[in-house]
Design an enzyme around this catalytic site. Structure first.
Site, PDB file in Angstrom:
ATOM      1  N   LYS A 195       0.850  -1.196   0.000  1.00 58.65           N
ATOM      2  CA  LYS A 195       0.000   0.000   0.000  1.00 58.65           C
ATOM      3  C   LYS A 195       0.881   1.240   0.000  1.00 58.65           C
ATOM      4  O   LYS A 195       1.431   1.637   1.019  1.00 58.65           O
ATOM      5  CB  LYS A 195      -0.908   0.042   1.229  1.00 58.65           C
ATOM      6  CG  LYS A 195      -1.935   1.138   1.122  1.00 58.65           C
ATOM      7  CD  LYS A 195      -2.175   1.822   2.433  1.00 58.65           C
ATOM      8  CE  LYS A 195      -1.652   3.197   2.603  1.00 58.65           C
ATOM      9  NZ  LYS A 195      -1.775   4.201   1.595  1.00 58.65           N
ATOM     10  N   GLU A 268       9.099   1.477  11.173  1.00 56.34           N
ATOM     11  CA  GLU A 268      10.161   2.465  10.913  1.00 56.34           C
ATOM     12  C   GLU A 268       9.492   3.824  11.006  1.00 56.34           C
ATOM     13  O   GLU A 268       8.721   4.192  10.114  1.00 56.34           O
ATOM     14  CB  GLU A 268      10.764   2.240   9.519  1.00 56.34           C
ATOM     15  CG  GLU A 268      11.447   0.897   9.331  1.00 56.34           C
ATOM     16  CD  GLU A 268      12.790   0.820  10.033  1.00 56.34           C
ATOM     17  OE1 GLU A 268      13.342   1.875  10.407  1.00 56.34           O
ATOM     18  OE2 GLU A 268      13.290  -0.305  10.222  1.00 56.34           O
ATOM     19  N   CYS A 302      13.352  10.739   6.986  1.00 53.71           N
ATOM     20  CA  CYS A 302      13.269  10.328   8.390  1.00 53.71           C
ATOM     21  C   CYS A 302      14.603  10.467   9.110  1.00 53.71           C
ATOM     22  O   CYS A 302      14.647  10.776  10.292  1.00 53.71           O
ATOM     23  CB  CYS A 302      12.768   8.897   8.472  1.00 53.71           C
ATOM     24  SG  CYS A 302      13.752   7.756   7.507  1.00 53.71           S
ATOM     25  N   GLU A 400       9.251  16.518  15.556  1.00 54.38           N
ATOM     26  CA  GLU A 400       9.813  16.325  14.218  1.00 54.38           C
ATOM     27  C   GLU A 400       9.179  17.353  13.267  1.00 54.38           C
ATOM     28  O   GLU A 400       7.958  17.420  13.151  1.00 54.38           O
ATOM     29  CB  GLU A 400       9.497  14.908  13.738  1.00 54.38           C
ATOM     30  CG  GLU A 400      10.073  14.586  12.369  1.00 54.38           C
ATOM     31  CD  GLU A 400       9.625  13.215  11.853  1.00 54.38           C
ATOM     32  OE1 GLU A 400       8.428  12.904  11.939  1.00 54.38           O
ATOM     33  OE2 GLU A 400      10.494  12.465  11.369  1.00 54.38           O
TER      34      GLU A 400
HETATM   35  P1  NAD Z   1       1.843   8.695   8.007  1.00 51.89           P
HETATM   36  O1  NAD Z   1       1.990   7.872   9.228  1.00 51.89           O
HETATM   37  O2  NAD Z   1       0.789   9.740   7.984  1.00 51.89           O
HETATM   38  O3  NAD Z   1       1.575   7.780   6.710  1.00 51.89           O
HETATM   39  C1  NAD Z   1       2.403   6.702   6.372  1.00 51.89           C
HETATM   40  C2  NAD Z   1       1.575   5.633   5.671  1.00 51.89           C
HETATM   41  O4  NAD Z   1       0.577   5.160   6.565  1.00 51.89           O
HETATM   42  C3  NAD Z   1       0.837   6.138   4.431  1.00 51.89           C
HETATM   43  O5  NAD Z   1       0.853   5.137   3.448  1.00 51.89           O
HETATM   44  C4  NAD Z   1      -0.570   6.342   4.948  1.00 51.89           C
HETATM   45  O6  NAD Z   1      -1.542   6.237   3.933  1.00 51.89           O
HETATM   46  C5  NAD Z   1      -0.687   5.202   5.931  1.00 51.89           C
HETATM   47  N1  NAD Z   1      -1.718   5.388   6.970  1.00 51.89           N
HETATM   48  C6  NAD Z   1      -2.340   6.520   7.348  1.00 51.89           C
HETATM   49  N2  NAD Z   1      -3.232   6.257   8.327  1.00 51.89           N
HETATM   50  C7  NAD Z   1      -3.156   4.929   8.570  1.00 51.89           C
HETATM   51  C8  NAD Z   1      -3.812   4.063   9.487  1.00 51.89           C
HETATM   52  N3  NAD Z   1      -4.727   4.503  10.352  1.00 51.89           N
HETATM   53  N4  NAD Z   1      -3.477   2.754   9.472  1.00 51.89           N
HETATM   54  C9  NAD Z   1      -2.537   2.285   8.640  1.00 51.89           C
HETATM   55  N5  NAD Z   1      -1.900   3.068   7.733  1.00 51.89           N
HETATM   56  C10 NAD Z   1      -2.198   4.376   7.713  1.00 51.89           C
HETATM   57  O7  NAD Z   1       3.265   9.296   7.727  1.00 51.89           O
HETATM   58  P2  NAD Z   1       3.626  10.574   6.873  1.00 51.89           P
HETATM   59  O8  NAD Z   1       3.490  11.759   7.731  1.00 51.89           O
HETATM   60  O9  NAD Z   1       2.937  10.573   5.587  1.00 51.89           O
HETATM   61  O10 NAD Z   1       5.188  10.287   6.596  1.00 51.89           O
HETATM   62  C11 NAD Z   1       6.183  10.966   7.233  1.00 51.89           C
HETATM   63  C12 NAD Z   1       6.582  10.259   8.507  1.00 51.89           C
HETATM   64  O11 NAD Z   1       7.173   9.018   8.176  1.00 51.89           O
HETATM   65  C13 NAD Z   1       7.643  11.015   9.278  1.00 51.89           C
HETATM   66  O12 NAD Z   1       7.363  10.943  10.650  1.00 51.89           O
HETATM   67  C14 NAD Z   1       8.919  10.263   8.957  1.00 51.89           C
HETATM   68  O13 NAD Z   1       9.934  10.400   9.919  1.00 51.89           O
HETATM   69  C15 NAD Z   1       8.416   8.869   8.845  1.00 51.89           C
HETATM   70  N6  NAD Z   1       9.341   8.053   8.040  1.00 51.89           N
HETATM   71  C16 NAD Z   1      10.101   7.129   8.675  1.00 51.89           C
HETATM   72  C17 NAD Z   1      11.017   6.394   7.954  1.00 51.89           C
HETATM   73  C18 NAD Z   1      11.922   5.394   8.632  1.00 51.89           C
HETATM   74  O14 NAD Z   1      12.527   4.602   7.922  1.00 51.89           O
HETATM   75  N7  NAD Z   1      12.049   5.409   9.939  1.00 51.89           N
HETATM   76  C19 NAD Z   1      11.134   6.574   6.572  1.00 51.89           C
HETATM   77  C20 NAD Z   1      10.332   7.515   5.962  1.00 51.89           C
HETATM   78  C21 NAD Z   1       9.422   8.260   6.707  1.00 51.89           C
END
Ligand code: NAD
Length: 529
Positions: A195, A268, A302, A400
């Protein structure tokens, strides 16, 4: 190739950046959907604000179908040899290298990042594919283990696939995060359902198309697109393992769903990553490294650096160099390497970044660089921003930001710097700068973060794919890369063969037998068997 019709770069006329409708329709045909109409979501191009594509919103029934297909395909996929599976990912590697420019265009158009930052995703995806194609068999091979009773028990450790793994991934590194965790899962004999984030589905679909061209059977990695709040829970209710990359808040809810079904999960999550510049650091190199570490993908990474602790003896020199370099970064929307910094990806990110900077400035922080939108380049461009005098009452201090915003702090002793670096709920990545490598490693060992880079911001540890990487504290659970990055997608199974039962010999009393065993235990204490 449909991608040839991607518009060429033109920083002064960013409205020309688009994706050919034929390519959108070819890529969306890779989405697994039930028959019947689906609501569509308009995805906007960060560079222009214009509609880039429309993507179908999958429903619970679509997820059910995707998981069912992946489940049906899993036994045959697991039965194939490692060599057979590896050949597919090595062909994928070749195709990726040949056609990397197509991916770069798509990544840039969906995320708005500069090409030099999109390029990291090509390198990373290629390196990880090759690594697991070549290493998976050895990492998962059955291993002889010490038996319960020397000579009497023969024991092996096996690894068996968990079944169907679900991958929920964010928008910021849409190629890397769509496939580099899935590849070890697939190499281990699992099938998976992917997804992608709604903003970056096309890049993920492009990668899946390339995998299919490389020979991956269709149902081994179905894709469902749409809202996380619909597709995420629908996946969590059906798969055998969940791998989630995204924010800490959503990660906790995903972990809760996994816990309720007692399935494994790997998370992650976010970071507030510190960098420490020691008194003996090379100031110029540290300032240049901070530019890379803070502003790659406009800070929407991230592992990017958001806090820098600088020894007081070189604070002013560091600040001068860093601010000068940040002010000179060339921004723009171009599908080539002519710019240093691209756009933010979404209005949501822009709003959060402005909120953090405004909050800090209103409460007394000083802006050394940036702090402004740059609408002449596109609707979501924001300058690389450097703050000082940031304190605990400000959002940018501990939350963050996930943007091109960094706070600078002066320190006197390294103990103080380490304590301040560790004073966070996060523990994802860190960076230490010193001319004395031994000393830098000692310091790094005191930082509670899943990766620490010495004399680099993030790429040294991230690119070392033979070694596990991930988050401590609220930055995650589990690791990607290395042995841990594939073992987590397996169930360990011990098979032990007992040659002779360990019971009293005929005619021997249990009392005598137990005494002999105790004597044996005493003897064992003095051996290394
Ligand atoms: P997010 O948590 O809003 O979304 C991430 C994913 O989760 C998307 O595909 C989204 O559609 C899905 N999602 C949203 N609601 C959900 C739910 N209730 N249940 C399951 N899935 C759901 O994250 P974001 O804000 O879009 O992305 C940025 C964040 O991701 C930052 O905090 C960043 O640090 C983190 N990040 C971490 C890593 C790592 O490797 N540690 C890598 C990239 C990004």
């Amino acid at each position: 190739m449909e991608t040839a019709s991607l518009a060429s770069s033109n920083a002064n006329a960013f409205h020309t950046l688009h994706i050919a409708p034929a390519l959108v329709s070819a890529l969306t045909s890779y989405i697994t959907l039930c028959d019947g109409p689906h609501d569509q979501l308009a995805v906007h191009a960060p560079f222009t604000g214009e509609v880039l594509a429309t993507i179908p919103l999958a429903s619970d029934a679509d997820v059910e179908l995707a998981v069912a297909r992946a489940r049906a395909a899993q036994p045959a996929w697991a039965a194939r040899s490692f060599a057979d599976r590896a050949a597919i990912f090595l062909r994928f590697y070749d195709l990726l290298v040949q056609r990397h420019a197509e991916a770069l265009d798509l990544i840039q158009l969906e995320t708005g990042k500069a090409r030099c930052h999109a390029y990291e995703e090509i390198l990373d995806t290629a390196i990880v594919s090759r690594y697991y194609a070549l290493r998976a068999e050895n990492l998962l091979r059955p291993r002889r283990r010490k038996g319960a009773f020397p000579l009497l028990t023969q024991t092996w450790e096996f690894h068996t696939p968990v079944g169907v793994a679900g991958f929920i991934v964010p928008w910021n590194y849409p190629l890397t995060l769509a496939v580099t965790d899935a590849i070890p899962a697939l190499m281990a004999g699992n099938t998976a359902v992917l997804k992608p984030d709604r903003q970056t589905s096309l890049t993920a679909l492009w990668a899946v198309r390339l995998l299919r061209e490389a020979g991956l059977p269709a149902d081994v990695l179905p894709v469902v697109t749409g809202e996380g709040t619909t597709v995420g829970p629908a996946l969590a209710a059906r798969v055998d393992f969940l791998m989630f990359t995204g924010s800490t808040g959503t990660g906790k809810s995903v972990a809760g769903r996994a816990a309720a079904r007692l399935i494994g999960c790997s998370l992650e999550l976010g970071g507030k990553n510190p960098m420490i510049v020691c008194a003996d650091a090379d100031v110029e190199k540290a300032a240049d490294g901070a530019i890379r570490g803070c502003f790659a993908a406009a800070g929407q990474l991230c592992v990017s650096i958001e806090r820098i602790y600088i020894h007081e003896s070189l604070f002013n020199r560091f600040v001068d160099r860093f601010v000068e370099r940040a002010r000179n970064l060339k921004m723009g929307a171009a599908l080539d390497y002519s710019v240093d910094l691209g756009s933010l990806t979404s209005p949501r990110q822009l709003a959060k970044i402005e909120e953090h900077v405004q909050d800090a400035v209103e409460k007394g922080a000083k802006l050394l660089a940036g702090g402004r939108r740059r609408p002449e380049f596109g609707p979501l461009f924001y300058e690389p921003t450097i703050l000082t005098e940031v304190h605990e009452n400000m959002k940018a201090y501990s939350q963050e930001t996930f943007g091109p915003v960094v706070s600078l702090y002066k320190f006197t002793s390294e103990e103080e710097a380490v304590a301040r670096a560790n004073a966070t709920n996060y523990g994802l990545n860190a960076s230490v700068w010193s001319r004395n490598t031994r000393h830098a490693i000692d310091l790094a060992r005191k930082i509670r973060a899943g990766s620490v880079n010495v004399n680099e911001g993030y790429i040294a540890a991230w690119g070392s794919v033979d070694s596990p990487i991930g988050g401590m504290k609220e930055s995650g659970l589990g690791r990607r890369h290395g042995a841990e990055g594939i073992l987590k997608f397996t169930e360990a199974q011990t098979i032990a063969v007992q040659r002779v039962p360990v019971v009293p010999l005929r005619g021997m009393s249990w009392d005598g037998f137990a005494k002999r065993l105790i004597r044996l235990l005493r003897l064992l204490r003095h051996t290394r068997i």
